[in-house]
Enzyme design. Sequence first.
Site, mmCIF file in Angstrom:
data_model
loop_
_atom_site.group_PDB
_atom_site.id
_atom_site.type_symbol
_atom_site.label_atom_id
_atom_site.label_comp_id
_atom_site.label_asym_id
_atom_site.label_seq_id
_atom_site.Cartn_x
_atom_site.Cartn_y
_atom_site.Cartn_z
ATOM 1 N N ARG A 135 0.714 -1.370 -0.093
ATOM 2 C CA ARG A 135 -0.023 -0.013 -0.045
ATOM 3 C C ARG A 135 0.762 1.229 0.013
ATOM 4 N NH1 ARG A 135 -5.616 1.795 0.800
ATOM 5 N NH2 ARG A 135 -6.246 -0.204 0.771
ATOM 6 N N GLU A 176 -9.542 6.241 7.499
ATOM 7 C CA GLU A 176 -8.246 6.430 7.269
ATOM 8 C C GLU A 176 -7.805 7.521 6.542
ATOM 9 O OE1 GLU A 176 -6.189 2.179 6.718
ATOM 10 O OE2 GLU A 176 -7.866 2.320 5.547
#
Lengths: 471, 763
Positions: free
Chosen positions: B311, B717
Amino acid sequence: MIWGVSGNAAGELMNITFLLNGETVALCDVDPTRTVLDWLREERGLKGTKEGCNEGDCGACTIILTHESDSQKAASAVNACIMLLPQLQGKAVRTIEGVQSAQGDLHPIQNAVIEHHASQCGFCTPGIVNSLVAAHMRGATDHDDVLAGNLCRCTGYAPIIKAANAAQAENVPEWLADIPDNLNITPNSCAPENADELAEWYMNNPHATLVAGATDVGLWLTKKLVEPRQIGFLNRCTDLQQIIERENDIWIGSGVTIDQVQRAVKARYPGFSGMLRYFASTQIRATASLGGNIANGSPIADTPPILIALGARLSLRRGDKRRVILIEDFYIEYGRQNLQAGEFIEGIIIPHQPDGLKVYKISKRFDQDISSVLGALNIIEKDGKVQAARIAFGGMAGVPKRAKAVETALIGRDWNRQTVEDAQTVFSHDFIPLTDVRASAEYRIEVAQNMLLRVWLESHGQTVSVREVTP
Amino acid sequence: MSVKAPLPHDTAGLHVAGSARYIDDIPVPANCLHLAFGLSNEARGVITGADLSAVRAAPGVITVLKATDLPHENDVSAAAHDEPLLAQGEVFYHGQPIFLVVATSHLAARKAARLANITISKRPAIITIDEALSANSRFEGEALVWNNGDAETALNTAPRNVEGSIEIGGQEHFYLESQAALAQPQENGDMLINSSTQHPTEIQHKVAEALGKPMHSVRVESRRMGGGFGGKESQGNALAVACAVAASQTGQPCKMRYDRDDDMVITGKRHDFRINYRAGFTKDGKILGVEFVHYARCGWAADLSLPVADRAMLHADNAYYVPAMRIESHRLKTNTTSATAYRGFGGPQGMLGMERVMDHIAHELKLDPAELRQRNFYASQKDTGPKQRTHYNQKVTDFELHEMLERLTDTAQYAARKKAVSDWNANNDILKKGLAFSPLKFGISFTLSHLNQAGALVHIYQDGSVHLNHGGTEMGQGLNQKIAQVAASEFGLPMERIRITATDTAKVPNTSATAASSGSDLNGMAVKNACNKLKKRIIRILSNHWETTQSDVIFTDGMVQIGHHSMSFDAAARLAYESRVSLSATGFYRTPKLSWDRLKGRGRPFYYFAYGAAITEVVIDTLTGENRILRTDILHDAGTSLNPALDIGQVEGAYVQGAGWLTMEELVWDTSGRLQTHAPSTYKIPTCADRPDVFNVALWPGENRENTIYRSKAVGEPPFMLGISAFLALSDAIAACGEIYPALDAPATPERILKAVNRVRLG
Ligand SMILES: Cc1cc2nc3c(=O)[nH]c(=O)nc-3n(C[C@@H](O)[C@@H](O)[C@H](O)COP(=O)(O)OP(=O)(O)OC[C@H]3O[C@@H](n4cnc5c(N)ncnc54)[C@H](O)[C@@H]3O)c2cc1C
Ligand code: FES
Ligand code: FES
């Protein structure tokens, strides 16, 4: 099999009486090392008081304490995790369960927290509510200060402040009025009622661990897991909690709490009281004693360098014998103080003097943090010259220490930038600091040097603190 | 309609009264036992002796378990089977659990755990990134490399270049409730687990393995967590398994909660990274090519490190079109605690790498940093040109940042304040100000595509009240409230008719972790699916009842209307019940359109992107490095928000947490691998006074272009990364001290800031 043993009792078991959420609780045979938090949760099943750290840093365990009726000591928020049960003797405690009325009416702060979305996971919330409720009772409205000892990882605090502001003008609900004056207290010999009794008891039990606020000792119990053989409690000695303004000095009893010191020195030494705003948190300051801060002997304790710079003296007592020493002579080396077995600090004496004191505390975080470096610079200028200088630092050596070479480099010289720069070069004669988690040795020395420059800049009217800058 | 309404958290009333129950608050039988681990005091070595006699003899101790006492699997890893519950022969980090104490109280267990005499023959420990590199100690055998275009040629032919490196520290989650679990033995050897976990199904799976039972013998309940932030995705496994094993051996309930110091020493944290970069660009600041090398310190076990490092690579572009990019990602194995999921899951580190590049270029070209960023943005969605594909070849079809930047720079008076800051700096030697803008584009979906599924179970009782469960867990984000709002809207019911209870593996099976910001996207859709099934059944009943067509039925205001007939929802439920129609339904959802090849770095890992932008102003003291955030303005894209109050709460909290990561939160390991900052006394997260003095947060009024639940966007997030603007603002303030680029490392503690100031002053 005994369920729920919490280790061996330290010496004498005690009798403790206090008010809990408005009702009298009288306990017998209390293990003096039992923390209030453990007792509330495990014994009383009051699970609203949370454990987030067990060391006084997060505020999840915050409860509200009311002392014997004394306007100086209105309700204070304190940390249950490092407070020992005997410290509740004769006081009134409110936990989150007792903040709403018996009928279930919420406190205005509780309502505001809901309305302003000031709880997310909710784990910090009881502690936050209690801090705000205690502040509301005291009329304190600097919410950053009030909440410096309450961590919240979820909200970013903005909604909590909105809630605090919204509830500020509401009245204190009458169900919160606790008056612990007429409690029927059974004294314990290990918790003397005055300095004379203490002196005698301690002579007979010289190896006991003294406990004043337990903000140091509490951590030995909860973190180092030590099991002291015997504990002597100072919290009942009201004569050690006095502050007396005398002709030539102030006498501060060793049991005086940091927040009382903060108020007591405000007029004479604003630099001292201003720094104390950054000593730990509201909760710790309401509990921690000045005597404990000195006696603990930590090189990073905040008050000793200041007291050294003020030329303060300690009045030490052993039995009937008293001696008075300069506080700088109290610190012999790391871990060793000028204190005999059975001797304790009775009071701290600060001589009156013109105020030239500047105090700077440097830490990773402004609030509720331990100093990387604390500088106390007491510099008196007259007719453009440095007339007198007493300078001391914390965090720069194994003990709080005076900067004698720096003082010498200043005294008698013109108070100008050149003098400051010259004096900056002799810091290394006074100090060889350590590197640790808080800061490196190089950083410490550089910042200490810069503090001297800061004093000079400040004396020339410059803004030197980021805390004074507004957006 | 209850969706889009700014309702408070569903259990806020319990929070403020102290009656919300966390694991340690659950009433337990008096014979409940308490657990503590005995920990390794070496970072690496072979266990040559373990004398536990003093532990066994300590007051209150019932039993002590070692690895060899475990009946079945000794593994608590998320996937790789490389994380024993109790060390087996060797230890791999300082703080690794070696034995398990079962005692009559928490304190007794903790005290006893320190009495062991364990001898460990030390082996050379690998602690730092450099040590790992020189020992070639890594996961996945070698670095993962993604190439898009020819970065090398682009760099070599570019008119201008910058290169540099940034160290990025890790981060402790510091959820206020430390890890906790409770196991209660049931009849037939079954086990009921209460766990503070983001991932009940994984707890169920690991406990079943450890007990040698099928998953149906284990039920896991999770009512709420006192904070998670990714730290309770896999790190709760050890406690739940320990409790289950001890409970099955003793036949008594067993509870374990980590003391804070144990929690910080044992559990994983955010990965620290070093990112090296080289970028080529035109004279007017258009990026032509970038090369990144990511070094991620993963710790001793794999845990979730591979997807985290992936990621980071996926977010190496942040919001910018980079024609040619090469990323090399090293996943380093070290003898430190196994780094794990943390809000953003590697995204923040990858993104900070790119923001560093932008910052560096702006400094090099003396261009306005916001302007430079806009020049490099992906094209606006109206644009159809080539600037639409990421370095992993996903089309960016929903880019909002051009418009968001314009709005935000306007409301935050960016230009005027930029000028004011430079005036201030011209007049002040000691205190310097900095101002910075940072944008964010964050990809939403689990990159392991099969995790993008969710289930729900909805019951309507015969009195018309609704009870539901879904696979997500509540950690403070208000997921249950959002989901209840979905159900209330679907049924046209007031909120008090909807009740959501603890997440329970017996209600909704095979769930994914509540992670990757996916909670409301996935579970909201699954619940909607179940509600639709039930509505269809009710509609069928009512249209038979009134002999009308099924087309024009409306559920609203507690009523069901068909044509000109109408009936209360409660009566309709009653009628359905009496007509012997099932009023219980499961719902299911899987995210469409995903396809992803992680080794090649090609495909569509994300369903959509969430956007945000922040402008932060700071002041620093050049004598001490002390600093403060003065003002922050944020514009964040939550699509059509399901609940704006909860979403703004997520944004504010995430920003402060993100700023904390990059400023005061510093993890320090000593050279022998001991974590020295293992308590809040030494590890400092932001306090109240550290929030910005002025804090303006607004939601961007756009809707998700993809068909998500009510066109909302995930919000857990993404806003964390807005904290990057605080770091950039500090760098800007330092840059005002001289000519050279500050090259600030993170976290920017007062000490690092002072060092950078000195560097810049010396030139
Ligand atoms: C979360 C937290 C934050 C803190 N932050 C700071 C900070 O910012 N700055 C700082 O300086 N300190 C800080 N401290 C430490 C500070 O609270 C203590 O040093 C405190 O002042 C000690 O006082 P006490 O009354 O609690 O002492 P206790 O814990 O009761 O005792 C400390 C020691 O002093 C001895 N003692 C106490 N009274 C006497 C006496 N009259 N005569 C002889 N010996 C005595 C005790 O036997 C013991 O050895 C912090 C502590 C905590 C838990
Ligand atoms: S539990 Fe953290 S301060 Fe008491
Ligand atoms: S609401 Fe979770 S820590 Fe404050």
